[in-house]
Design a protein around this motif. Sequence first.
Motif, PDB file in Angstrom:
ATOM      1  N   ARG A 325       0.840  -1.211   0.000  1.00 49.15           N
ATOM      2  CA  ARG A 325       0.000   0.000   0.000  1.00 49.15           C
ATOM      3  C   ARG A 325       0.877   1.265   0.000  1.00 49.15           C
ATOM      4  O   ARG A 325       0.572   2.245  -0.669  1.00 49.15           O
ATOM      5  N   ASN A 326       1.952   1.253   0.795  1.00 50.92           N
ATOM      6  CA  ASN A 326       2.823   2.435   0.907  1.00 50.92           C
ATOM      7  C   ASN A 326       3.935   2.449  -0.141  1.00 50.92           C
ATOM      8  O   ASN A 326       4.665   3.437  -0.248  1.00 50.92           O
ATOM      9  N   GLY A 327       4.084   1.323  -0.844  1.00 48.68           N
ATOM     10  CA  GLY A 327       5.133   1.232  -1.856  1.00 48.68           C
ATOM     11  C   GLY A 327       6.526   1.298  -1.266  1.00 48.68           C
ATOM     12  O   GLY A 327       7.393   2.005  -1.783  1.00 48.68           O
ATOM     13  N   LEU A 328       6.732   0.601  -0.138  1.00 47.36           N
ATOM     14  CA  LEU A 328       8.072   0.600   0.473  1.00 47.36           C
ATOM     15  C   LEU A 328       8.368  -0.746   1.118  1.00 47.36           C
ATOM     16  O   LEU A 328       7.471  -1.540   1.418  1.00 47.36           O
ATOM     17  N   GLN A 329       9.653  -1.000   1.329  1.00 51.36           N
ATOM     18  CA  GLN A 329      10.111  -2.238   1.963  1.00 51.36           C
ATOM     19  C   GLN A 329      10.507  -1.889   3.399  1.00 51.36           C
ATOM     20  O   GLN A 329      11.411  -1.098   3.632  1.00 51.36           O
ATOM     21  N   LEU A 330       9.795  -2.472   4.368  1.00 52.74           N
ATOM     22  CA  LEU A 330      10.107  -2.186   5.775  1.00 52.74           C
ATOM     23  C   LEU A 330      11.315  -2.997   6.233  1.00 52.74           C
ATOM     24  O   LEU A 330      11.480  -4.156   5.843  1.00 52.74           O
ATOM     25  N   ALA A 331      12.138  -2.385   7.081  1.00 54.05           N
ATOM     26  CA  ALA A 331      13.281  -3.096   7.677  1.00 54.05           C
ATOM     27  C   ALA A 331      12.761  -4.005   8.787  1.00 54.05           C
ATOM     28  O   ALA A 331      11.638  -3.816   9.293  1.00 54.05           O
ATOM     29  N   ASP A 332      13.565  -4.980   9.183  1.00 57.40           N
ATOM     30  CA  ASP A 332      13.159  -5.916  10.243  1.00 57.40           C
ATOM     31  C   ASP A 332      12.814  -5.181  11.532  1.00 57.40           C
ATOM     32  O   ASP A 332      11.857  -5.529  12.221  1.00 57.40           O
ATOM     33  N   SER A 333      13.619  -4.150  11.881  1.00 55.93           N
ATOM     34  CA  SER A 333      13.371  -3.400  13.127  1.00 55.93           C
ATOM     35  C   SER A 333      12.010  -2.697  13.063  1.00 55.93           C
ATOM     36  O   SER A 333      11.287  -2.601  14.061  1.00 55.93           O
ATOM     37  N   GLN A 334      11.648  -2.213  11.865  1.00 58.71           N
ATOM     38  CA  GLN A 334      10.354  -1.536  11.706  1.00 58.71           C
ATOM     39  C   GLN A 334       9.194  -2.528  11.800  1.00 58.71           C
ATOM     40  O   GLN A 334       8.165  -2.244  12.417  1.00 58.71           O
ATOM     41  N   LYS A 335       9.401  -3.719  11.196  1.00 58.13           N
ATOM     42  CA  LYS A 335       8.359  -4.755  11.278  1.00 58.13           C
ATOM     43  C   LYS A 335       8.126  -5.170  12.731  1.00 58.13           C
ATOM     44  O   LYS A 335       6.992  -5.351  13.169  1.00 58.13           O
ATOM     45  N   ALA A 336       9.235  -5.299  13.479  1.00 60.09           N
ATOM     46  CA  ALA A 336       9.126  -5.697  14.895  1.00 60.09           C
ATOM     47  C   ALA A 336       8.346  -4.646  15.678  1.00 60.09           C
ATOM     48  O   ALA A 336       7.513  -4.966  16.538  1.00 60.09           O
ATOM     49  N   ALA A 337       8.601  -3.361  15.380  1.00 65.09           N
ATOM     50  CA  ALA A 337       7.903  -2.264  16.069  1.00 65.09           C
ATOM     51  C   ALA A 337       6.405  -2.316  15.768  1.00 65.09           C
ATOM     52  O   ALA A 337       5.567  -2.132  16.659  1.00 65.09           O
ATOM     53  N   ILE A 338       6.063  -2.593  14.500  1.00 66.56           N
ATOM     54  CA  ILE A 338       4.642  -2.656  14.112  1.00 66.56           C
ATOM     55  C   ILE A 338       3.960  -3.819  14.833  1.00 66.56           C
ATOM     56  O   ILE A 338       2.853  -3.672  15.373  1.00 66.56           O
ATOM     57  N   ARG A 339       4.630  -4.986  14.855  1.00 65.55           N
ATOM     58  CA  ARG A 339       4.058  -6.156  15.564  1.00 65.55           C
ATOM     59  C   ARG A 339       3.771  -5.810  17.022  1.00 65.55           C
ATOM     60  O   ARG A 339       2.714  -6.133  17.566  1.00 65.55           O
ATOM     61  N   GLN A 340       4.732  -5.151  17.653  1.00 66.53           N
ATOM     62  CA  GLN A 340       4.592  -4.786  19.071  1.00 66.53           C
ATOM     63  C   GLN A 340       3.372  -3.884  19.280  1.00 66.53           C
ATOM     64  O   GLN A 340       2.576  -4.078  20.186  1.00 66.53           O
ATOM     65  N   ALA A 341       3.240  -2.884  18.392  1.00 62.59           N
ATOM     66  CA  ALA A 341       2.143  -1.918  18.525  1.00 62.59           C
ATOM     67  C   ALA A 341       0.779  -2.552  18.269  1.00 62.59           C
ATOM     68  O   ALA A 341      -0.240  -2.092  18.790  1.00 62.59           O
ATOM     69  N   LEU A 342       0.739  -3.611  17.452  1.00 54.27           N
ATOM     70  CA  LEU A 342      -0.545  -4.256  17.149  1.00 54.27           C
ATOM     71  C   LEU A 342      -0.974  -5.231  18.245  1.00 54.27           C
ATOM     72  O   LEU A 342      -2.122  -5.649  18.286  1.00 54.27           O
ATOM     73  N   THR A 343      -0.021  -5.583  19.130  1.00 54.60           N
ATOM     74  CA  THR A 343      -0.349  -6.630  20.125  1.00 54.60           C
ATOM     75  C   THR A 343      -0.286  -6.153  21.571  1.00 54.60           C
ATOM     76  O   THR A 343      -0.685  -6.886  22.471  1.00 54.60           O
ATOM     77  N   ALA A 344       0.227  -4.951  21.828  1.00 50.31           N
ATOM     78  CA  ALA A 344       0.305  -4.454  23.215  1.00 50.31           C
ATOM     79  C   ALA A 344      -0.609  -3.251  23.374  1.00 50.31           C
ATOM     80  O   ALA A 344      -0.827  -2.487  22.440  1.00 50.31           O
ATOM     81  N   LYS A 345      -1.130  -3.069  24.583  1.00 50.56           N
ATOM     82  CA  LYS A 345      -2.089  -1.990  24.844  1.00 50.56           C
ATOM     83  C   LYS A 345      -1.391  -0.628  24.956  1.00 50.56           C
ATOM     84  O   LYS A 345      -1.945   0.405  24.604  1.00 50.56           O
ATOM     85  N   VAL A 346      -0.193  -0.625  25.526  1.00 53.40           N
ATOM     86  CA  VAL A 346       0.600   0.618  25.617  1.00 53.40           C
ATOM     87  C   VAL A 346       1.983   0.321  25.050  1.00 53.40           C
ATOM     88  O   VAL A 346       2.636  -0.628  25.481  1.00 53.40           O
ATOM     89  N   VAL A 347       2.427   1.116  24.075  1.00 55.23           N
ATOM     90  CA  VAL A 347       3.749   0.917  23.469  1.00 55.23           C
ATOM     91  C   VAL A 347       4.441   2.267  23.344  1.00 55.23           C
ATOM     92  O   VAL A 347       3.806   3.268  23.009  1.00 55.23           O
ATOM     93  N   VAL A 348       5.760   2.267  23.610  1.00 55.40           N
ATOM     94  CA  VAL A 348       6.567   3.474  23.416  1.00 55.40           C
ATOM     95  C   VAL A 348       7.517   3.221  22.246  1.00 55.40           C
ATOM     96  O   VAL A 348       8.177   2.183  22.196  1.00 55.40           O
ATOM     97  N   ILE A 349       7.569   4.159  21.292  1.00 56.15           N
ATOM     98  CA  ILE A 349       8.539   4.085  20.190  1.00 56.15           C
ATOM     99  C   ILE A 349       9.477   5.275  20.337  1.00 56.15           C
ATOM    100  O   ILE A 349       9.026   6.430  20.364  1.00 56.15           O
ATOM    101  N   THR A 350      10.778   5.005  20.472  1.00 52.79           N
ATOM    102  CA  THR A 350      11.735   6.099  20.644  1.00 52.79           C
ATOM    103  C   THR A 350      12.913   5.928  19.696  1.00 52.79           C
ATOM    104  O   THR A 350      13.279   4.809  19.334  1.00 52.79           O
ATOM    105  N   GLY A 351      13.485   7.054  19.294  1.00 55.88           N
ATOM    106  CA  GLY A 351      14.635   7.040  18.388  1.00 55.88           C
ATOM    107  C   GLY A 351      14.879   8.424  17.838  1.00 55.88           C
ATOM    108  O   GLY A 351      14.007   9.299  17.935  1.00 55.88           O
TER     109      GLY A 351
END
Length: 754
Positions: A325-351
Amino acid sequence: MKSNPEPSTQEVLAGLVERVTFHNPENGFCVLRAKARGHRDLVTVVGHAAVISAGEWITASGEWINDRAHGQQFRARFLKTSAPSSIDGIEKYLGSGMIRGIGPVYAKKMVKAFGEKVFDIIEAEPDRLREVTGIGAVRAKRITDAWAEQKVVREIMVFLHSNGVGTARAVRIFKTYGVDAVQVMTENPYRLARDIRGIGFKTADAIAMRLGIEKTAMIRLRAGISYALTEAMDEGHCGLPTDQLIPLAEKLLEAPKALILTALELERSDGAVIADKVGDADCMFLAGLYRAEQAIADRLIRIARGRLPWPWIDEAKAIPWVEKRNGLQLADSQKAAIRQALTAKVVVITGGPGVGKTTIVNSILKILAAKGVRLLLCAPTGRAAKRMTEATGVEAKTIHRLLEVDPRNGGFKRNADNPLDCDLLVIDEASMIDVMLMQALMKATPDGAALLIVGDIDQLPSVGPGQVLADIIGSGAAPVVRLTEVFRQAAASRIIINAHRINQGLTPDLSAPAGETDFYFVAAQDPETAVQRILELVKTRIPKRFGLNAIRDIQVLCPMNRGGVGARSLNIELQAALNPAGERKVERFGSTFAPGDKVMQIENDYDKEVYNGDIGYVVDVDPDVGELVASFDGRSVTYGFGELDTLIPAYAVTIHKSQGSEYPAVIIPVTTQHYPMLQRNLLYTGVTRGKKLVVLVGQKKAVAIAVRNVSGRRRWSKLDDWLRLGASRAARSVRHELEFLDRGELPDALGRHG
């Protein structure tokens, strides 16, 4: 070419008000035409008065200002009014409209009937007013009531003036307390510091001294405890170790330790301050801040423990779908962050910059929006919210707008009783959020919603008290995704490369680049040279080479306010170079404002809907009506001249004030003169504010000092403790529930929540 108005020495002027040209009842600002003693022609007097009418006698102290646009004016610092005594003055006063129901016709009739005794008649024999044709019982009562009110106002203003309160502040005090103003001030002048914006402990203390309150009076020392803790709050602390608070209070109050300890105990027993430990240190907290940190932790743990508000999502399908949909290839670290956000009620993303925070947030929002999840996005500042909207295509609001601030009291309409309507709340630029704002946000977040908290932990902490993002991350109370990989596209930017070098404790690359780039270092061995280099860069070099607007696109960011290369001094130089004031200008509170000036709001104003850190541009200055109009993001906002203490010129601002903002070009002076403030997170925050261009001006030695200095001052806060405690209790509770399940039983908690 207009000369600057030159104030002469203070002098006194007395005379009769012939006409009130302008009066703003909100702040008391007025322009008067008066027949003054020793002056043949009418003079213009500019000052402040709670109420003012033609015919009144004024005594004013101030100075003469010669203004080309408006001629000679007397600018009054103090303006005392008294009832007129001449027949002409009395008639003018009564006919001025000050008393509803009396115009020039009835004023003439009353003066004709009672002469100079008319005021005595109104006060002592009001029934006699009915001797005047056309004045019946209703009109007579209206006249006596209005006269009594005017008399009270005048007495209050005289009392305030005699106790050293300038007229503009006197109007504020009168507006706050009304007829009780004298009683409040004589009983406890320290209430002024608590109740009235713009009056701090020092002003209240000066009034108290004039009223004869002793330095060692308990009423003063108790107010001083809150003052000491408020001073600490201005440094970002929520409380202070007792062994730091006592010496600070001794110094601020110039009072013996024994009395300070007594005052502290009285404040503690009354609940104004709360004693607790942070680690092993005995600390004192202002009660409001202490409870706010406790409430944040309680809400965050409660939200984190709940069920996800959306049904299970198959990440193996969702992630490829969003990549396509976005026309991009996500890195493994980005995929892991998305998985975390879809499965936890509270998530912090920092960087830091260039690590793909926006890409991750975008992907999460697209996946959840496709599932019909109700989304709300917010950020602490207008600029940050605007950037978020542009990056995601979903409307983001400032936290104040999202919570629907109530202009009357600064509170919020969205709260526990009227929560936000969402399944996911995304909070961006979370490093900027202080304790009081986070508490308000947590109160309004429904139990069932999920939270996605996004921010850069390595930036400066919030301007207000606390270190909310750092405490949430440090406590381990919620899963944290730390992004460190700089993506290829971002790695082409020297701004991003150097920001990460600074963050890792490495000196940024200060060498002269071969071609055109986005990061430069300009050497200046002393403050005077640095100022000249900065003026040259802003006025000609950057606009010419990069096609940027000197005022709107280039922002000078200073480590501190003070000093020759500080924000205050640079503002004066830049203002003179970029926008010299013409005829329409105003000088107030140590600053000059003219059309075209870049300005910054320095405190939240809920009525005007402008907030601390907002940048605007002066559209017009009207000395006749005493108003300045500024435009903030295309919206016009009007300020009375008496309110200009909330605006500062913003050609140069401190790095602290720039948080949450981005500018096309940033210039940062870094000199050893800034030594007290040279810290890694300060330099890192400044560099990451620049979008297209960053220029450091100063000494390599100063840059190296900043990069090495990670100490920063510790912020005294209890949120980390509360979160750790809440998380361990929640973990014990989960273990307890699992034991029940092992035995095939259904615990109450699971029974209730499903």
